[in-house]
Design an enzyme around this catalytic site. Sequence first.
Site, PDB file in Angstrom:
ATOM      1  N   CYS A 253      77.160  18.596  65.155  1.00 56.06           N
ATOM      2  CA  CYS A 253      77.630  17.567  66.228  1.00 56.06           C
ATOM      3  C   CYS A 253      78.438  16.499  65.557  1.00 56.06           C
ATOM      4  O   CYS A 253      78.229  16.085  64.661  1.00 56.06           O
ATOM      5  CB  CYS A 253      76.475  16.767  66.828  1.00 56.06           C
ATOM      6  SG  CYS A 253      76.702  15.465  68.131  1.00 56.06           S
TER       7      CYS A 253
ATOM      8  N   CYS B  51      69.699  11.494  62.964  1.00 54.41           N
ATOM      9  CA  CYS B  51      70.012  12.948  63.465  1.00 54.41           C
ATOM     10  C   CYS B  51      70.384  13.940  62.179  1.00 54.41           C
ATOM     11  O   CYS B  51      71.202  13.798  61.745  1.00 54.41           O
ATOM     12  CB  CYS B  51      70.713  12.957  64.708  1.00 54.41           C
ATOM     13  SG  CYS B  51      70.627  14.708  65.382  1.00 54.41           S
TER      14      CYS B  51
ATOM     15  N   CYS C 174      64.267  12.286  82.448  1.00 50.11           N
ATOM     16  CA  CYS C 174      63.503  12.107  81.100  1.00 50.11           C
ATOM     17  C   CYS C 174      64.021  11.303  80.206  1.00 50.11           C
ATOM     18  O   CYS C 174      65.148  11.771  79.761  1.00 50.11           O
ATOM     19  CB  CYS C 174      63.129  13.662  80.674  1.00 50.11           C
ATOM     20  SG  CYS C 174      62.286  13.450  79.085  1.00 50.11           S
TER      21      CYS C 174
ATOM     22  N   ARG D  84      55.315  10.843  77.173  1.00 49.29           N
ATOM     23  CA  ARG D  84      55.230  11.715  76.188  1.00 49.29           C
ATOM     24  C   ARG D  84      54.818  11.218  74.569  1.00 49.29           C
ATOM     25  O   ARG D  84      55.770  10.634  74.359  1.00 49.29           O
ATOM     26  CB  ARG D  84      56.307  12.880  76.147  1.00 49.29           C
ATOM     27  CG  ARG D  84      56.253  14.128  75.346  1.00 49.29           C
ATOM     28  CD  ARG D  84      56.989  15.082  75.566  1.00 49.29           C
ATOM     29  NE  ARG D  84      57.162  15.166  77.299  1.00 49.29           N
ATOM     30  CZ  ARG D  84      58.359  15.130  77.790  1.00 49.29           C
ATOM     31  NH1 ARG D  84      59.245  14.926  77.353  1.00 49.29           N
ATOM     32  NH2 ARG D  84      58.144  15.381  79.242  1.00 49.29           N
TER      33      ARG D  84
ATOM     34  N   CYS E 290      63.887  22.106  81.589  1.00 51.36           N
ATOM     35  CA  CYS E 290      64.307  20.605  81.066  1.00 51.36           C
ATOM     36  C   CYS E 290      65.466  20.968  80.188  1.00 51.36           C
ATOM     37  O   CYS E 290      65.529  21.683  79.306  1.00 51.36           O
ATOM     38  CB  CYS E 290      63.511  19.914  80.482  1.00 51.36           C
ATOM     39  SG  CYS E 290      64.176  18.258  79.860  1.00 51.36           S
TER      40      CYS E 290
ATOM     41  N   CYS F 211      61.999  23.105  77.554  1.00 48.13           N
ATOM     42  CA  CYS F 211      62.904  22.035  77.174  1.00 48.13           C
ATOM     43  C   CYS F 211      63.973  22.602  76.066  1.00 48.13           C
ATOM     44  O   CYS F 211      63.591  23.184  75.271  1.00 48.13           O
ATOM     45  CB  CYS F 211      62.573  20.660  76.660  1.00 48.13           C
ATOM     46  SG  CYS F 211      61.116  20.072  77.460  1.00 48.13           S
TER      47      CYS F 211
ATOM     48  N   CYS G 179      74.747   9.695  65.160  1.00 48.62           N
ATOM     49  CA  CYS G 179      73.431   8.953  65.265  1.00 48.62           C
ATOM     50  C   CYS G 179      72.764   9.240  64.179  1.00 48.62           C
ATOM     51  O   CYS G 179      72.421  10.100  63.660  1.00 48.62           O
ATOM     52  CB  CYS G 179      72.638   9.825  66.324  1.00 48.62           C
ATOM     53  SG  CYS G 179      73.562  10.111  67.849  1.00 48.62           S
TER      54      CYS G 179
HETATM   55  N1  SAM Z   1      72.864  15.654  71.512  1.00 56.72           N
HETATM   56  C1  SAM Z   1      71.893  15.458  72.786  1.00 56.72           C
HETATM   57  C2  SAM Z   1      71.624  14.094  72.748  1.00 56.72           C
HETATM   58  O1  SAM Z   1      71.931  13.249  71.827  1.00 56.72           O
HETATM   59  O2  SAM Z   1      71.079  13.508  73.798  1.00 56.72           O
HETATM   60  C3  SAM Z   1      70.641  16.083  72.888  1.00 56.72           C
HETATM   61  C4  SAM Z   1      69.770  16.538  71.604  1.00 56.72           C
HETATM   62  S1  SAM Z   1      69.188  14.998  70.757  1.00 56.72           S
HETATM   63  C5  SAM Z   1      68.738  15.547  69.192  1.00 56.72           C
HETATM   64  C6  SAM Z   1      67.937  14.296  71.455  1.00 56.72           C
HETATM   65  C7  SAM Z   1      67.175  13.278  71.127  1.00 56.72           C
HETATM   66  O3  SAM Z   1      66.253  13.678  70.071  1.00 56.72           O
HETATM   67  C8  SAM Z   1      67.531  11.979  70.810  1.00 56.72           C
HETATM   68  O4  SAM Z   1      68.191  11.200  71.644  1.00 56.72           O
HETATM   69  C9  SAM Z   1      66.520  11.263  70.069  1.00 56.72           C
HETATM   70  O5  SAM Z   1      65.794  10.406  70.973  1.00 56.72           O
HETATM   71  C10 SAM Z   1      65.487  12.468  69.471  1.00 56.72           C
HETATM   72  N2  SAM Z   1      65.497  12.432  68.087  1.00 56.72           N
HETATM   73  C11 SAM Z   1      66.661  13.300  67.321  1.00 56.72           C
HETATM   74  N3  SAM Z   1      66.393  13.226  65.989  1.00 56.72           N
HETATM   75  C12 SAM Z   1      65.059  12.373  65.978  1.00 56.72           C
HETATM   76  C13 SAM Z   1      64.355  12.267  64.823  1.00 56.72           C
HETATM   77  N4  SAM Z   1      64.826  12.712  63.456  1.00 56.72           N
HETATM   78  N5  SAM Z   1      63.225  11.612  65.080  1.00 56.72           N
HETATM   79  C14 SAM Z   1      62.823  11.300  66.180  1.00 56.72           C
HETATM   80  N6  SAM Z   1      63.526  11.697  67.433  1.00 56.72           N
HETATM   81  C15 SAM Z   1      64.842  12.393  67.052  1.00 56.72           C
HETATM   82 FE1  SF4 Z   2      74.600  14.867  68.108  1.00 52.61          FE
HETATM   83 FE2  SF4 Z   2      72.182  14.347  67.323  1.00 52.61          FE
HETATM   84 FE3  SF4 Z   2      73.444  12.253  68.276  1.00 52.61          FE
HETATM   85 FE4  SF4 Z   2      72.616  14.298  69.797  1.00 52.61          FE
HETATM   86  S1  SF4 Z   2      71.206  12.823  68.584  1.00 52.61           S
HETATM   87  S2  SF4 Z   2      74.650  13.259  70.000  1.00 52.61           S
HETATM   88  S3  SF4 Z   2      72.668  16.045  68.294  1.00 52.61           S
HETATM   89  S4  SF4 Z   2      74.066  13.494  66.429  1.00 52.61           S
END
Ligand code: SAM
Ligand code: SF4
Length: 320
Positions: free
Chosen positions: A55, A62, A191, A263, A131, A99, A59
Amino acid sequence: MNAELRHDYRVEEVRAIHDLPLPELLFRAQEVHRQYHRPDEVQLCALLSVKTGACQEDCAYCAQSTRYATAVQPARMLSREDVVQAAERARAAGATRFCMGTAWRDAKDGPAFESVLDMVRAVRALDLEACLTMGMLTDEHCRRLAEAGLTIYNHNIDTSPAFYGSIITTHTQEDRLATLARVRRAGLRICSGGIIGMGESVDDRCAMLATLARLDPHPESVPINALVPIAGTPLADRPPVDPLQFVRVIATARIIMPRSQVRLSAGRAALTREAQVLCFVAGANSIFYGDKLLTTGNPDVQADQQLLRDAGLRSAPPTH
Ligand code: SAM
Ligand code: SF4
Ligand code: DTB
Protein backbone atom coordinates in the site's frame (compact mmCIF):
# COMPACT_ATOMS: atom_id res chain seq x y z
CA MET A 1 -36.36 5.32 29.41
CA ASN A 2 -33.65 4.38 26.92
CA ALA A 3 -30.38 6.30 26.89
CA GLU A 4 -30.63 9.05 24.32
CA LEU A 5 -29.12 8.72 20.86
CA ARG A 6 -27.30 12.05 20.73
CA HIS A 7 -25.21 13.40 17.89
CA ASP A 8 -24.00 16.60 19.52
CA TYR A 9 -21.51 15.45 22.14
CA ARG A 10 -18.82 17.99 22.91
CA VAL A 11 -15.33 16.69 23.63
CA GLU A 12 -15.50 18.02 27.23
CA GLU A 13 -18.69 16.08 27.87
CA VAL A 14 -17.12 12.91 26.51
CA ARG A 15 -14.04 13.55 28.65
CA ALA A 16 -16.20 13.95 31.77
CA ILE A 17 -17.73 10.51 31.09
CA HIS A 18 -14.33 8.97 30.28
CA ASP A 19 -12.80 10.27 33.53
CA LEU A 20 -15.53 9.03 35.90
CA PRO A 21 -14.39 6.77 38.73
CA LEU A 22 -14.05 3.38 37.03
CA PRO A 23 -16.83 1.61 39.00
CA GLU A 24 -19.21 4.46 38.16
CA LEU A 25 -18.16 4.43 34.49
CA LEU A 26 -18.70 0.65 34.30
CA PHE A 27 -22.06 0.91 36.05
CA ARG A 28 -23.30 3.54 33.59
CA ALA A 29 -21.98 1.56 30.64
CA GLN A 30 -23.79 -1.54 31.91
CA GLU A 31 -27.05 0.40 32.32
CA VAL A 32 -26.88 1.59 28.72
CA HIS A 33 -25.71 -1.78 27.45
CA ARG A 34 -28.68 -3.60 28.97
CA GLN A 35 -31.18 -1.15 27.50
CA TYR A 36 -30.07 -1.91 23.96
CA HIS A 37 -28.31 -5.28 23.94
CA ARG A 38 -28.43 -8.74 25.44
CA PRO A 39 -25.63 -8.72 28.01
CA ASP A 40 -24.76 -12.39 27.47
CA GLU A 41 -24.11 -12.16 23.72
CA VAL A 42 -20.92 -11.40 21.81
CA GLN A 43 -20.72 -11.05 18.04
CA LEU A 44 -17.96 -13.17 16.49
CA CYS A 45 -16.38 -11.63 13.37
CA ALA A 46 -13.77 -13.41 11.27
CA LEU A 47 -11.18 -11.34 9.42
CA LEU A 48 -9.22 -12.15 6.26
CA SER A 49 -6.72 -10.09 4.31
CA VAL A 50 -7.66 -10.71 0.68
CA LYS A 51 -5.00 -8.38 -0.74
CA THR A 52 -1.98 -7.97 1.49
CA GLY A 53 0.77 -5.35 1.42
CA ALA A 54 2.24 -2.87 -1.08
CA CYS A 55 0.00 0.00 0.00
CA GLN A 56 1.31 3.45 -0.98
CA GLU A 57 -0.20 5.23 2.02
CA ASP A 58 1.92 6.22 5.02
CA CYS A 59 -0.33 5.25 7.97
CA ALA A 60 2.30 5.10 10.73
CA TYR A 61 0.78 2.07 12.45
CA CYS A 62 0.47 -0.12 9.38
CA ALA A 63 2.38 -3.30 8.54
CA GLN A 64 1.23 -3.06 4.92
CA SER A 65 2.61 0.32 3.88
CA THR A 66 5.47 0.31 1.35
CA ARG A 67 6.97 3.28 3.24
CA TYR A 68 8.22 1.07 6.06
CA ALA A 69 10.45 -2.01 6.08
CA THR A 70 8.16 -4.48 7.83
CA ALA A 71 8.12 -8.28 7.75
CA VAL A 72 4.98 -8.34 5.59
CA GLN A 73 5.45 -9.82 2.12
CA PRO A 74 3.08 -8.32 -0.45
CA ALA A 75 0.85 -11.00 -1.95
CA ARG A 76 -1.52 -11.33 -4.91
CA MET A 77 -5.23 -11.03 -4.34
CA LEU A 78 -6.75 -14.23 -2.98
CA SER A 79 -9.07 -16.18 -5.24
CA ARG A 80 -12.80 -16.59 -4.71
CA GLU A 81 -12.08 -20.22 -3.72
CA ASP A 82 -9.55 -19.16 -1.06
CA VAL A 83 -12.14 -16.81 0.39
CA VAL A 84 -14.92 -19.39 0.34
CA GLN A 85 -12.69 -21.90 2.13
CA ALA A 86 -11.76 -19.40 4.82
CA ALA A 87 -15.38 -18.31 5.21
CA GLU A 88 -16.60 -21.89 5.53
CA ARG A 89 -13.97 -22.52 8.20
CA ALA A 90 -14.99 -19.36 10.06
CA ARG A 91 -18.66 -20.30 9.90
CA ALA A 92 -17.91 -23.81 11.17
CA ALA A 93 -16.05 -22.28 14.13
CA GLY A 94 -19.10 -20.11 14.93
CA ALA A 95 -18.42 -16.73 13.30
CA THR A 96 -21.47 -14.85 11.99
CA ARG A 97 -19.69 -12.02 10.18
CA PHE A 98 -16.87 -12.39 7.68
CA CYS A 99 -14.72 -9.27 7.17
CA MET A 100 -12.33 -8.88 4.24
CA GLY A 101 -9.55 -6.30 3.92
CA THR A 102 -7.43 -4.98 1.07
CA ALA A 103 -4.28 -2.87 1.43
CA TRP A 104 -5.64 -0.12 -0.77
CA ARG A 105 -5.83 3.65 -0.37
CA ASP A 106 -9.05 3.53 -2.38
CA ALA A 107 -11.03 0.86 -4.11
CA LYS A 108 -9.75 -0.16 -7.52
CA ASP A 109 -11.84 -0.31 -10.66
CA GLY A 110 -11.94 -3.12 -13.20
CA PRO A 111 -11.16 -6.78 -12.55
CA ALA A 112 -9.91 -6.30 -8.98
CA PHE A 113 -13.17 -4.67 -7.95
CA GLU A 114 -15.22 -7.29 -9.81
CA SER A 115 -13.33 -9.99 -7.84
CA VAL A 116 -14.17 -8.27 -4.58
CA LEU A 117 -17.86 -8.13 -5.57
CA ASP A 118 -17.69 -11.84 -6.29
CA MET A 119 -16.17 -12.47 -2.87
CA VAL A 120 -18.99 -10.51 -1.22
CA ARG A 121 -21.62 -12.54 -3.08
CA ALA A 122 -19.86 -15.80 -2.15
CA VAL A 123 -19.73 -14.88 1.55
CA ARG A 124 -23.40 -13.84 1.56
CA ALA A 125 -24.31 -17.11 -0.16
CA LEU A 126 -22.87 -18.90 2.89
CA ASP A 127 -25.35 -16.97 5.02
CA LEU A 128 -22.61 -14.99 6.71
CA GLU A 129 -22.72 -11.23 7.10
CA ALA A 130 -20.15 -9.68 4.74
CA CYS A 131 -17.95 -6.74 5.70
CA LEU A 132 -15.25 -5.11 3.60
CA THR A 133 -12.51 -2.62 4.33
CA MET A 134 -10.71 -1.38 1.22
CA GLY A 135 -10.13 2.31 1.63
CA MET A 136 -11.96 5.20 0.04
CA LEU A 137 -14.96 4.62 -2.23
CA THR A 138 -16.82 6.50 -4.96
CA ASP A 139 -20.62 6.60 -5.13
CA GLU A 140 -20.47 4.01 -7.88
CA HIS A 141 -18.38 1.63 -5.74
CA CYS A 142 -20.90 2.02 -2.91
CA ARG A 143 -23.84 1.38 -5.21
CA ARG A 144 -22.29 -1.80 -6.60
CA LEU A 145 -21.28 -3.07 -3.16
CA ALA A 146 -24.82 -2.55 -1.88
CA GLU A 147 -26.16 -4.33 -4.94
CA ALA A 148 -23.80 -7.28 -4.30
CA GLY A 149 -25.35 -7.66 -0.84
CA LEU A 150 -22.57 -6.21 1.33
CA THR A 151 -23.80 -6.06 4.93
CA ILE A 152 -21.53 -3.31 6.23
CA TYR A 153 -18.43 -1.30 5.24
CA ASN A 154 -15.47 -0.70 7.57
CA HIS A 155 -13.62 2.58 7.31
CA ASN A 156 -11.96 3.84 10.49
CA ILE A 157 -11.44 7.48 11.43
CA ASP A 158 -8.50 6.13 13.48
CA THR A 159 -7.92 9.06 15.85
CA SER A 160 -8.92 12.65 16.63
CA PRO A 161 -9.10 15.28 13.88
CA ALA A 162 -6.17 17.08 15.55
CA PHE A 163 -3.87 14.05 15.82
CA TYR A 164 -4.69 12.53 12.42
CA GLY A 165 -1.96 14.44 10.58
CA SER A 166 0.71 13.11 12.97
CA ILE A 167 -0.17 9.54 11.92
CA ILE A 168 -1.11 9.83 8.24
CA THR A 169 -0.13 12.48 5.70
CA THR A 170 -1.20 10.87 2.41
CA HIS A 171 -4.92 11.41 2.99
CA THR A 172 -6.99 13.41 5.45
CA GLN A 173 -9.62 12.50 7.98
CA GLU A 174 -12.05 14.59 5.91
CA ASP A 175 -11.42 12.17 3.02
CA ARG A 176 -12.38 9.32 5.33
CA LEU A 177 -15.52 11.10 6.53
CA ALA A 178 -16.51 11.81 2.92
CA THR A 179 -16.34 8.08 2.13
CA LEU A 180 -18.42 7.31 5.21
CA ALA A 181 -21.07 9.76 3.97
CA ARG A 182 -21.11 8.09 0.55
CA VAL A 183 -21.40 4.65 2.14
CA ARG A 184 -24.37 5.87 4.18
CA ARG A 185 -26.05 7.49 1.18
CA ALA A 186 -25.91 4.16 -0.64
CA GLY A 187 -27.91 2.63 2.20
CA LEU A 188 -25.04 0.56 3.58
CA ARG A 189 -24.29 0.16 7.26
CA ILE A 190 -21.10 1.65 8.66
CA CYS A 191 -18.36 0.13 10.79
CA SER A 192 -16.01 2.88 11.98
CA GLY A 193 -13.72 3.25 14.94
CA GLY A 194 -10.09 3.84 15.69
CA ILE A 195 -6.86 3.00 17.45
CA ILE A 196 -5.55 3.92 20.87
CA GLY A 197 -1.92 3.78 21.95
CA MET A 198 -0.37 5.75 19.10
CA GLY A 199 0.85 8.60 21.34
CA GLU A 200 -2.46 10.48 21.35
CA SER A 201 -3.71 12.30 24.45
CA VAL A 202 -6.81 11.33 26.39
CA ASP A 203 -8.52 14.37 24.85
CA ASP A 204 -7.64 12.98 21.40
CA ARG A 205 -9.35 9.71 22.32
CA CYS A 206 -12.42 11.61 23.48
CA ALA A 207 -12.40 13.76 20.33
CA MET A 208 -12.26 10.61 18.21
CA LEU A 209 -15.28 9.21 20.05
CA ALA A 210 -17.13 12.54 19.76
CA THR A 211 -16.43 12.56 16.01
CA LEU A 212 -17.90 9.06 15.67
CA ALA A 213 -20.93 9.99 17.77
CA ARG A 214 -21.51 13.03 15.57
CA LEU A 215 -22.29 10.70 12.67
CA ASP A 216 -26.06 10.44 12.31
CA PRO A 217 -26.99 7.63 12.58
CA HIS A 218 -24.11 6.36 14.69
CA PRO A 219 -21.91 3.69 13.03
CA GLU A 220 -23.63 0.34 13.55
CA SER A 221 -20.23 -1.11 14.55
CA VAL A 222 -17.46 0.70 16.39
CA PRO A 223 -14.14 -1.18 16.46
CA ILE A 224 -11.78 -0.03 19.20
CA ASN A 225 -8.25 -1.18 18.42
CA ALA A 226 -5.21 -1.00 20.69
CA LEU A 227 -2.12 -0.42 18.59
CA VAL A 228 -0.35 -3.63 17.65
CA PRO A 229 3.19 -2.27 17.35
CA ILE A 230 4.75 -3.35 14.06
CA ALA A 231 8.54 -3.59 13.76
CA GLY A 232 9.80 -1.23 11.08
CA THR A 233 6.97 1.32 11.44
CA PRO A 234 7.38 4.69 13.18
CA LEU A 235 5.15 3.40 16.01
CA ALA A 236 7.15 0.20 16.57
CA ASP A 237 8.31 1.26 20.03
CA ARG A 238 5.11 2.69 21.47
CA PRO A 239 4.55 1.33 24.97
CA PRO A 240 1.57 -1.02 25.34
CA VAL A 241 -1.82 0.47 26.16
CA ASP A 242 -2.77 0.14 29.82
CA PRO A 243 -5.72 -2.28 29.81
CA LEU A 244 -7.69 0.03 32.12
CA GLN A 245 -7.34 2.79 29.52
CA PHE A 246 -8.72 0.40 26.92
CA VAL A 247 -11.65 -0.34 29.24
CA ARG A 248 -12.38 3.38 29.69
CA VAL A 249 -12.48 4.02 25.96
CA ILE A 250 -14.80 1.05 25.41
CA ALA A 251 -17.15 2.10 28.21
CA THR A 252 -17.25 5.67 26.91
CA ALA A 253 -18.03 4.46 23.39
CA ARG A 254 -20.81 2.28 24.79
CA ILE A 255 -22.37 5.18 26.69
CA ILE A 256 -22.32 7.74 23.88
CA MET A 257 -23.27 5.27 21.10
CA PRO A 258 -25.78 3.11 22.95
CA ARG A 259 -27.17 1.17 20.02
CA SER A 260 -23.87 0.39 18.26
CA GLN A 261 -21.95 -2.82 18.48
CA VAL A 262 -18.67 -1.95 20.18
CA ARG A 263 -15.89 -4.26 19.06
CA LEU A 264 -12.90 -5.14 21.22
CA SER A 265 -10.62 -5.34 18.18
CA ALA A 266 -6.87 -5.45 17.57
CA GLY A 267 -4.70 -5.72 20.66
CA ARG A 268 -6.79 -8.39 22.35
CA ALA A 269 -3.93 -10.92 22.19
CA ALA A 270 -1.99 -8.72 24.61
CA LEU A 271 -4.83 -8.66 27.17
CA THR A 272 -5.35 -11.12 29.98
CA ARG A 273 -8.63 -12.99 30.15
CA GLU A 274 -9.62 -10.81 33.09
CA ALA A 275 -8.96 -7.61 31.15
CA GLN A 276 -11.04 -8.93 28.25
CA VAL A 277 -13.92 -9.75 30.59
CA LEU A 278 -13.70 -6.22 31.98
CA CYS A 279 -14.04 -4.95 28.39
CA PHE A 280 -17.23 -7.02 28.02
CA VAL A 281 -18.51 -5.57 31.29
CA ALA A 282 -17.69 -2.12 29.86
CA GLY A 283 -20.04 -2.83 26.95
CA ALA A 284 -17.93 -4.48 24.27
CA ASN A 285 -20.19 -6.95 22.51
CA SER A 286 -18.18 -7.97 19.49
CA ILE A 287 -14.71 -9.42 18.84
CA PHE A 288 -12.51 -10.51 15.97
CA TYR A 289 -12.57 -14.27 16.15
CA GLY A 290 -9.99 -16.46 14.42
CA ASP A 291 -6.28 -16.99 14.76
CA LYS A 292 -5.23 -14.02 12.64
CA LEU A 293 -6.21 -10.40 12.14
CA LEU A 294 -4.90 -8.98 8.83
CA THR A 295 -1.18 -9.56 9.26
CA THR A 296 -0.82 -10.10 13.02
CA GLY A 297 -2.03 -12.66 15.52
CA ASN A 298 -5.26 -12.87 17.48
CA PRO A 299 -6.13 -15.20 20.37
CA ASP A 300 -6.72 -18.67 18.99
CA VAL A 301 -10.21 -20.02 18.52
CA GLN A 302 -9.99 -22.60 21.28
CA ALA A 303 -8.84 -20.02 23.81
CA ASP A 304 -11.71 -17.74 22.81
CA GLN A 305 -14.28 -20.51 23.04
CA GLN A 306 -12.97 -21.32 26.50
CA LEU A 307 -13.08 -17.67 27.52
CA LEU A 308 -16.68 -17.28 26.34
CA ARG A 309 -17.70 -20.47 28.18
CA ASP A 310 -15.96 -19.42 31.38
CA ALA A 311 -17.57 -15.98 31.22
CA GLY A 312 -21.00 -17.44 30.46
CA LEU A 313 -21.22 -15.61 27.13
CA ARG A 314 -22.50 -16.93 23.83
CA SER A 315 -22.28 -16.08 20.17
CA ALA A 316 -24.79 -13.43 19.08
CA PRO A 317 -27.09 -14.23 16.16
CA PRO A 318 -26.53 -12.29 12.91
CA THR A 319 -27.72 -8.69 13.04
CA HIS A 320 -29.95 -8.83 9.98
N1 SAM B 1 -6.54 -0.04 3.56
C1 SAM B 1 -7.82 0.06 4.14
C2 SAM B 1 -7.94 1.24 5.06
O1 SAM B 1 -6.95 1.87 5.37
O2 SAM B 1 -9.07 1.53 5.45
C3 SAM B 1 -8.23 -1.20 4.91
C4 SAM B 1 -7.25 -1.92 5.79
S1 SAM B 1 -6.61 -1.02 7.20
C5 SAM B 1 -5.32 -2.10 7.68
C6 SAM B 1 -7.93 -1.12 8.39
C7 SAM B 1 -7.74 -0.55 9.78
O3 SAM B 1 -7.01 -1.45 10.57
C8 SAM B 1 -7.02 0.75 9.92
O4 SAM B 1 -7.80 1.86 9.64
C9 SAM B 1 -6.63 0.73 11.39
O5 SAM B 1 -7.66 1.30 12.18
C10 SAM B 1 -6.53 -0.77 11.70
N2 SAM B 1 -5.11 -1.14 11.94
C11 SAM B 1 -4.18 -1.32 10.98
N3 SAM B 1 -2.99 -1.65 11.52
C12 SAM B 1 -3.16 -1.66 12.85
C13 SAM B 1 -2.29 -1.92 13.96
N4 SAM B 1 -1.01 -2.19 13.77
N5 SAM B 1 -2.79 -1.86 15.21
C14 SAM B 1 -4.10 -1.57 15.39
N6 SAM B 1 -4.97 -1.32 14.39
C15 SAM B 1 -4.52 -1.36 13.13
FE1 SF4 C 1 -2.74 1.30 3.38
FE2 SF4 C 1 -2.43 0.32 5.83
FE3 SF4 C 1 -3.12 2.88 5.51
FE4 SF4 C 1 -4.93 0.93 4.89
S1 SF4 C 1 -4.10 1.40 6.93
S2 SF4 C 1 -4.43 2.78 3.69
S3 SF4 C 1 -3.50 -0.66 4.15
S4 SF4 C 1 -1.17 1.93 4.85
C1 DTB D 1 -10.40 -2.78 12.50
O1 DTB D 1 -10.85 -1.80 13.12
N1 DTB D 1 -9.42 -3.57 12.92
C2 DTB D 1 -9.12 -4.59 11.96
C3 DTB D 1 -10.21 -4.36 10.90
N2 DTB D 1 -10.85 -3.18 11.34
C4 DTB D 1 -9.87 -4.34 9.48
C5 DTB D 1 -7.70 -4.59 11.51
C6 DTB D 1 -6.71 -4.77 12.62
C7 DTB D 1 -5.37 -4.89 12.03
C8 DTB D 1 -4.32 -5.19 13.06
C9 DTB D 1 -2.95 -5.24 12.48
C10 DTB D 1 -2.71 -6.31 11.45
O2 DTB D 1 -3.12 -7.48 11.65
O3 DTB D 1 -2.07 -5.98 10.45
